[in-house]
Design a protein around this motif. Structure first.
Motif, PDB file in Angstrom:
ATOM      1  N   GLY B 152      21.779  -0.175  34.773  1.00  0.00           N
ATOM      2  CA  GLY B 152      22.434   1.134  34.859  1.00  0.00           C
ATOM      3  C   GLY B 152      22.034   2.130  33.791  1.00  0.00           C
ATOM      4  O   GLY B 152      22.772   3.088  33.536  1.00  0.00           O
ATOM      5  N   GLU B 163      28.584   1.278  30.665  1.00  0.00           N
ATOM      6  CA  GLU B 163      28.474   0.358  29.522  1.00  0.00           C
ATOM      7  C   GLU B 163      27.567  -0.834  29.761  1.00  0.00           C
ATOM      8  O   GLU B 163      27.405  -1.684  28.878  1.00  0.00           O
ATOM      9  CB  GLU B 163      29.871  -0.192  29.188  1.00  0.00           C
ATOM     10  CG  GLU B 163      30.836   0.840  28.728  1.00  0.00           C
ATOM     11  CD  GLU B 163      32.263   0.290  28.668  1.00  0.00           C
ATOM     12  OE1 GLU B 163      32.451  -0.923  28.888  1.00  0.00           O
ATOM     13  OE2 GLU B 163      33.170   1.083  28.403  1.00  0.00           O
ATOM     14  N   ASN B 164      27.001  -0.931  30.940  1.00  0.00           N
ATOM     15  CA  ASN B 164      26.344  -2.166  31.326  1.00  0.00           C
ATOM     16  C   ASN B 164      25.255  -2.605  30.343  1.00  0.00           C
ATOM     17  O   ASN B 164      25.280  -3.717  29.820  1.00  0.00           O
ATOM     18  CB  ASN B 164      25.747  -1.970  32.731  1.00  0.00           C
ATOM     19  CG  ASN B 164      25.680  -3.262  33.516  1.00  0.00           C
ATOM     20  OD1 ASN B 164      25.983  -4.332  32.994  1.00  0.00           O
ATOM     21  ND2 ASN B 164      25.276  -3.161  34.763  1.00  0.00           N
ATOM     22  N   ARG B 167      26.479  -3.354  26.606  1.00  0.00           N
ATOM     23  CA  ARG B 167      27.150  -4.637  26.423  1.00  0.00           C
ATOM     24  C   ARG B 167      26.131  -5.783  26.379  1.00  0.00           C
ATOM     25  O   ARG B 167      26.145  -6.611  25.472  1.00  0.00           O
ATOM     26  CB  ARG B 167      28.151  -4.880  27.547  1.00  0.00           C
ATOM     27  CG  ARG B 167      28.889  -6.208  27.444  1.00  0.00           C
ATOM     28  CD  ARG B 167      29.847  -6.422  28.604  1.00  0.00           C
ATOM     29  NE  ARG B 167      30.821  -5.350  28.728  1.00  0.00           N
ATOM     30  CZ  ARG B 167      31.900  -5.233  27.957  1.00  0.00           C
ATOM     31  NH1 ARG B 167      32.149  -6.132  27.032  1.00  0.00           N
ATOM     32  NH2 ARG B 167      32.726  -4.225  28.119  1.00  0.00           N
ATOM     33  N   GLU B 168      25.236  -5.814  27.372  1.00  0.00           N
ATOM     34  CA  GLU B 168      24.299  -6.938  27.421  1.00  0.00           C
ATOM     35  C   GLU B 168      23.274  -6.874  26.282  1.00  0.00           C
ATOM     36  O   GLU B 168      22.789  -7.898  25.822  1.00  0.00           O
ATOM     37  CB  GLU B 168      23.593  -7.014  28.781  1.00  0.00           C
ATOM     38  CG  GLU B 168      24.520  -7.026  29.999  1.00  0.00           C
ATOM     39  CD  GLU B 168      25.616  -8.094  30.007  1.00  0.00           C
ATOM     40  OE1 GLU B 168      25.782  -8.817  29.000  1.00  0.00           O
ATOM     41  OE2 GLU B 168      26.328  -8.196  31.029  1.00  0.00           O
ATOM     42  N   GLU B 171      25.398  -8.568  23.684  1.00  0.00           N
ATOM     43  CA  GLU B 171      25.874  -9.914  24.026  1.00  0.00           C
ATOM     44  C   GLU B 171      24.732 -10.888  24.309  1.00  0.00           C
ATOM     45  O   GLU B 171      24.736 -12.025  23.818  1.00  0.00           O
ATOM     46  CB  GLU B 171      26.797  -9.838  25.247  1.00  0.00           C
ATOM     47  CG  GLU B 171      27.227 -11.234  25.726  1.00  0.00           C
ATOM     48  CD  GLU B 171      28.185 -11.190  26.914  1.00  0.00           C
ATOM     49  OE1 GLU B 171      28.857 -10.172  27.096  1.00  0.00           O
ATOM     50  OE2 GLU B 171      28.249 -12.188  27.639  1.00  0.00           O
ATOM     51  N   LEU B 172      23.768 -10.455  25.102  1.00  0.00           N
ATOM     52  CA  LEU B 172      22.747 -11.401  25.575  1.00  0.00           C
ATOM     53  C   LEU B 172      21.399 -11.247  24.897  1.00  0.00           C
ATOM     54  O   LEU B 172      20.633 -12.190  24.827  1.00  0.00           O
ATOM     55  CB  LEU B 172      22.555 -11.230  27.085  1.00  0.00           C
ATOM     56  CG  LEU B 172      23.768 -11.546  27.945  1.00  0.00           C
ATOM     57  CD1 LEU B 172      23.481 -11.194  29.402  1.00  0.00           C
ATOM     58  CD2 LEU B 172      24.142 -13.021  27.834  1.00  0.00           C
ATOM     59  N   ALA B 177      27.636 -13.337  22.150  1.00  0.00           N
ATOM     60  CA  ALA B 177      29.074 -13.192  22.354  1.00  0.00           C
ATOM     61  C   ALA B 177      29.822 -14.136  21.438  1.00  0.00           C
ATOM     62  O   ALA B 177      29.285 -15.137  20.986  1.00  0.00           O
ATOM     63  CB  ALA B 177      29.418 -13.499  23.811  1.00  0.00           C
ATOM     64  N   SER B 346      21.281 -14.324  37.092  1.00  0.00           N
ATOM     65  CA  SER B 346      22.104 -13.277  36.475  1.00  0.00           C
ATOM     66  C   SER B 346      21.354 -12.755  35.271  1.00  0.00           C
ATOM     67  O   SER B 346      20.322 -13.299  34.889  1.00  0.00           O
ATOM     68  CB  SER B 346      23.469 -13.826  36.043  1.00  0.00           C
ATOM     69  OG  SER B 346      23.337 -14.490  34.799  1.00  0.00           O
ATOM     70  N   VAL B 347      21.918 -11.728  34.660  1.00  0.00           N
ATOM     71  CA  VAL B 347      21.277 -11.130  33.489  1.00  0.00           C
ATOM     72  C   VAL B 347      21.248 -12.128  32.323  1.00  0.00           C
ATOM     73  O   VAL B 347      20.457 -11.982  31.386  1.00  0.00           O
ATOM     74  CB  VAL B 347      21.968  -9.797  33.110  1.00  0.00           C
ATOM     75  CG1 VAL B 347      23.418 -10.017  32.771  1.00  0.00           C
ATOM     76  CG2 VAL B 347      21.257  -9.104  31.953  1.00  0.00           C
ATOM     77  N   ALA B 348      22.045 -13.177  32.416  1.00  0.00           N
ATOM     78  CA  ALA B 348      21.988 -14.216  31.380  1.00  0.00           C
ATOM     79  C   ALA B 348      20.875 -15.218  31.656  1.00  0.00           C
ATOM     80  O   ALA B 348      20.732 -16.192  30.924  1.00  0.00           O
ATOM     81  CB  ALA B 348      23.324 -14.940  31.294  1.00  0.00           C
TER      82      ALA B 348
END
Lengths: 464, 457
Positions: B152, B163-164, B167-168, B171-172, B177, B346-348
């Protein structure tokens, strides 16, 4: 008194695994009697009145559970994970809160066809999204029960997909948990050699099913599950299969090698169960026709649940599935939200039609959940960001229709009874661990202590 | 003295080379076990880090699914996956391909959720960037069209933040996290820093014209990591945002632990984390010296096994068989095994635990059959030929390029090979010794690579 007597009888004969005298393995359902094998059994034992006449008496329920265990017809939990955090305020849209919606969602709400959004009778502030018609049909079906948690979550919401999902899968808000909540249940009641007891159909293993002791399994689809070797048959192929099973049973002390061996053993153990299934005739259930692992998973789960081997059901206890599509709708929420929701909801409805047609619907309960709800205030890209409390459903013939916790409203933080927290996210009015504890205690008949950490702290909804 | 020196730099040996090449490459190819096995750990690692030539060797892709003899990753579904798998099979820089996969997992961009036409450039960015500065790479990834779409970035604008990515990113990608490295307010502030990117859409062009547009950027003051000694504030933009997370004191330990986890299955000790973090900072945030230290670490060579990722496993089997990509069945076979390249779940990234489920095992069974790539042996292949059990085992091992087989695994093969043709008579199910031997060999081939012990290294 007679209930107590019956219970003792069942325990001494059925629960000890000694079998049930009047019913032999492989005995067919009496043709033309309209009796299911199980009601036949109860009548043969002279207990029909005790069980059905006894209504909700706990003793009678325990008896029924004991008899079903002896037949392999365990009570089943099907967990459906909705991946990405579904938009709870579209799913059950708070059209009754006009002013709040105008403030929080001036654009996003307009994507829902309000004329087709039917208010929820239990809380008319909320209306069903038209694409959730499959869920609404189950809710409206007098034979079914749907309990709705309109704001479920936990304190100190974590806004990470992965952490929050991990909490829900493991049944605790510890970040380091390795086993799933259903996995710990299986470790308590499961068997060391039947991997089908916990199964994901149509994908890789659901983390909720991760066990510490007993084997569990995953399968893409029932048809074609085989370990065939090209150009090999007879004693040589059997020796190959046997050598792998033999190697799989060895322990090395090396964690991942042992995990690989356990998995290989489980793969062959699952083969033993799956080989016994035969294609079942279509039940007329209207599954969505789209290619979807979720739909395949639902269809094959119904097939596995209705399989009988020498008269006994496969010993399935827990099923983990993932709903159709992804719901992390930060931008351009529509049309993907409606499309995915429709397939998920229609698939779930078809699954219950299928189970009903096969006479399996009274031993299954389904819980549909997502890792969190979305932010009540929309963002600038026709979507919404990660939120806190979300929506979950518990569905089953035996489930009591109702709300689990109330919808807290959308008043901004600070006002009395405000539904939103300081950060603008929805406040949780029920805790997912209380829901799990209720499923364990009221449906699966086992204590939540030792499966859900600090189980005593969470209020249980009355599900059954 | 000489012996103490050699114990510090021992020869890898064939088994050691096999482990290193599965962990840091795409499995052993022809002659690799001998070549790397005769080197010291340090020598072998340096050769992987700095290959003399980077090129593709071995059988070129073939088959009717190709477009003009080539992959068409921007147009044809599944071709990005096949292209990546082909490079894993044929590249003389196997660590480079493995690091591409590591970063593909790390950043988790999927073709579903972005636009497939930009994905080849995204993968090339990872492949070409990992040997350089992570900070620079991260800046390029932040504004890479695939990432801008996937999380995004181009829908994140002034007054309406998304915020997408913010955040990642923390976090990632850089901080992790649940370590107390950032707050929810930091997510929101970081999202504001990252506003301003846009793209256009065309009926045929898809997403194009990715650009920074100051009119869409929130130029106001932001405060990151408020109340911490590493706080940053001011009229921060997207590059400041990346600098802020890379400069964050918890970033280097995050990189150390994350990178370690791709090569060694048990977590590093706290002193090792600190040492790797220092290596990373001293190099000006380069991954390469950290990778070097991890690959040389004795825990990699002496410690527990690791699951071989499905795509690496398939590539390694193809290398062992001297085969190239000659069927598009590799798309669905690897999707079933849990690793469709270009499409992490997933994005992870991928979930390693899912690589060892019964469904993944059943997919690996099919991969073994597909990789064998020849018709099963028949009686005619064994006409007039005798074969002792140990000859049968050796033949099966040679079929798969002579991998090292540990004793329990070999014992499983022996259980198969020990069966003897019962001779003509009522006990015979095969009709001839030749037919018996052919089915025995077919069985051995499959059991060798489908054994649980061959899924880990």
């Amino acid at each position: 008194m007679s209930h107590q007597h019956c219970h003792d009888y069942a325990r001494s004969h059925a629960m000890a695994g000694a079998g049930l005298p009047q019913i032999e393995p492989g005995m067919p359902v009496p043709a033309g009697t309209g009796l299911t094998r199980r009601s036949m059994l109860l009548r043969t034992l002279g207990l029909g009145v005790a069980v059905y006449g006894g209504g909700a008496l706990a003793g009678a329920q325990r008896l029924e559970a004991a008899i079903n265990d002896a037949l392999g017809q365990h009570r089943v939990v099907v967990s459906v994970f909705v991946d990405g955090g579904w938009d709870n305020l579209s799913l059950l849209a708070p059209f009754g809160l006009e002013a709040d919606l105008a403030r929080l969602r001036p654009n996003l709400t307009t994507s829902i066809d309000r004329a087709k959004a039917v208010p929820l009778d239990l809380d008319p502030r909320l209306s069903w999204h038209p694409a959730a018609a499959g869920l609404r049909a189950l809710y409206d079906d007098p034979a079914m029960g749907v309990a709705i948690a309109p704001a479920i979550g936990y304190d100190d919401a974590n806004y990470s997909h992965f952490t929050s999902r991990h909490f829900w899968e493991t049944g605790t808000t510890e970040v380091n948990g390795r086993t799933g909540w259903m996995g710990r249940y299986l470790d308590r009641v499961g068997s060391p050699d039947v991997p089908i007891q916990g199964i994901t159909v149509g994908g890789s293993l659901s983390p909720s099913l991760a066990t510490g002791k007993v084997p569990v399994s995953a399968i893409w689809k029932v048809d074609g599950y085989d370990y065939w070797i090209p150009g090999a048959w007879g004693p040589n192929a059997d020796a190959g299969n046997g050598a792998l099973r033999h190697l799989a049973a060895k322990k090395s002390g090396d964690r991942w090698l042992d995990q690989a061996r356990l998995t290989t053993g489980a793969a062959f153990g699952l083969l033993d169960s799956v080989r016994a299934t035969k294609p079942v005739p279509a039940s007329g259930a209207a599954y969505p026709t789209i290619q979807s692992q979720f739909v395949t998973g639902l269809r094959d789960t119904a097939r596995l649940l209705s399989t009988r081997v020498n008269g006994s059901a496969l010993p399935i206890r827990c099923v983990g599935l993932r709903a159709h599509g992804g719901y992390d709708t930060h931008s351009a929420q529509e049309p993907s939200f409606s499309e995915n929701l429709k397939i998920t909801a229609d698939g779930i409805r078809a699954f219950w039609q299928d189970l009903a047609a096969r006479g399996e619907d009274d031993r299954v309960v389904m819980v549909v959940w997502s890792e969190f709800g979305r932010r009540p205030a929309e963002n600038g890209s026709a979507g919404c960001d990660h939120g806190a409390a979300g929506t979950a459903f518990v569905i089953g013939r035996q489930i009591k229709q109702g709300l689990i916790g109330e919808f807290p409203g959308l008043q901004a933080a600070g006002s009395t009874g405000s539904g939103l927290m300081q950060d603008g996210n929805l406040r949780a009015t029920s805790d997912f661990r209380g829901l799990y504890a209720a499923l364990l205690e009221q449906w699966l008949g086992t204590g939540a202590d030792g499966i859900i950490p600090d189980a005593a702290k969470f209020a249980r909804p009355g599900l059954i | 003295m000489a012996s103490s020196r050699s114990s510090r730099s021992p020869k890898l040996g064939r088994a050691g080379a096999q482990r290193l090449l599965w962990r840091a490459g795409t499995g052993p190819g022809k002659g690799d076990l001998r070549h790397f096995g005769s080197m010291t750990v340090d020598g072998a690692v340096d050769q992987l880090l700095h290959p003399k030539k980077k090129r593709l060797t071995g059988p070129a892709p073939s088959g009717a699914f190709l477009v003009g003899g080539n992959f068409a990753p921007a147009d044809e579904w599944g071709h990005l996956h096949l292209l990546m798998l082909d490079r894993m099979v044929r590249s003389t820089d196997p660590l480079g391909e493995r690091m591409t996969l590591v970063l593909h997992d790390w950043f988790g961009v999927s073709q579903s959720g972005s636009d497939v036409q930009h994905m080849p450039a995204h993968i090339a960015l990872l492949r070409n960037g990992w040997r350089g500065s992570f900070r620079k790479l991260l800046k390029r990834i932040t504004v890479d069209p695939s990432m801008l779409m996937f999380l995004g970035g181009t829908s994140n604008r002034m007054g309406a933040p998304n915020e997408n990515y913010a955040r990642e990113l923390m976090e990632l990608f850089t901080l992790g996290a649940d370590r107390g490295a950032y707050s929810e307010s930091d997510v929101r502030e970081l999202a504001r820093c990252l506003t301003g990117w846009r793209n256009d859409w065309g009926q045929n062009a898809g997403a194009y014209n990715f650009r920074f547009d100051p009119a869409f950027h929130d130029a106001g003051k932001k405060e990151l990591f408020k109340g911490r000694s590493w706080k940053v504030s001011g009229r921060l933009g997207w590059e400041d945002a990346v600098d802020a997370v890379v400069d964050h004191p918890m970033h280097a330990t995050f990189v150390a632990e994350k990178l370690w986890s791709y090569f060694i299955p048990t977590p590093p000790s706290p002193p090792t984390v600190q040492e790797l973090a220092r290596t990373y900072r001293r190099s000006g945030e380069h991954l390469l010296p950290v990778v070097r230290a991890i690959l040389r670490h004795r825990r990699l060579h002496d410690g527990d096994s690791m699951v071989i990722p499905p795509a690496v496993w398939a590539a390694g089997l193809l290398k062992a068989r001297g085969r190239g990509i000659d069927t598009e069945a590799w798309t669905w076979r690897l999707a079933d095994a849990g690793q469709m390249l270009g499409q992490p779940p997933s994005v992870a990234g991928w979930d390693d635990e899912a690589w060892l489920s019964t469904s993944a095992y059943s997919a690996r069974w099919g991969i073994a059959i597909q990789a064998a790539g020849v018709a099963p042996l028949k009686a005619a292949d064994y006409d007039g030929m005798r074969e002792t059990p140990s000859e049968a085992i050796d033949r099966a091992i040679a079929f798969w390029g002579n991998p090292e087989i540990a004793p329990p695994h070999r014992k499983a093969l022996s259980r198969v090979a020990a069966h003897k043709w019962p001779g003509h008579g009522p006990l015979d199910k095969y009709g001839s010794e030749a037919a018996f031997n052919a089915t025995r060999q077919n069985t051995l081939r499959q059991v060798l690579v489908a054994a649980p012990d061959f899924q880990v290294c």
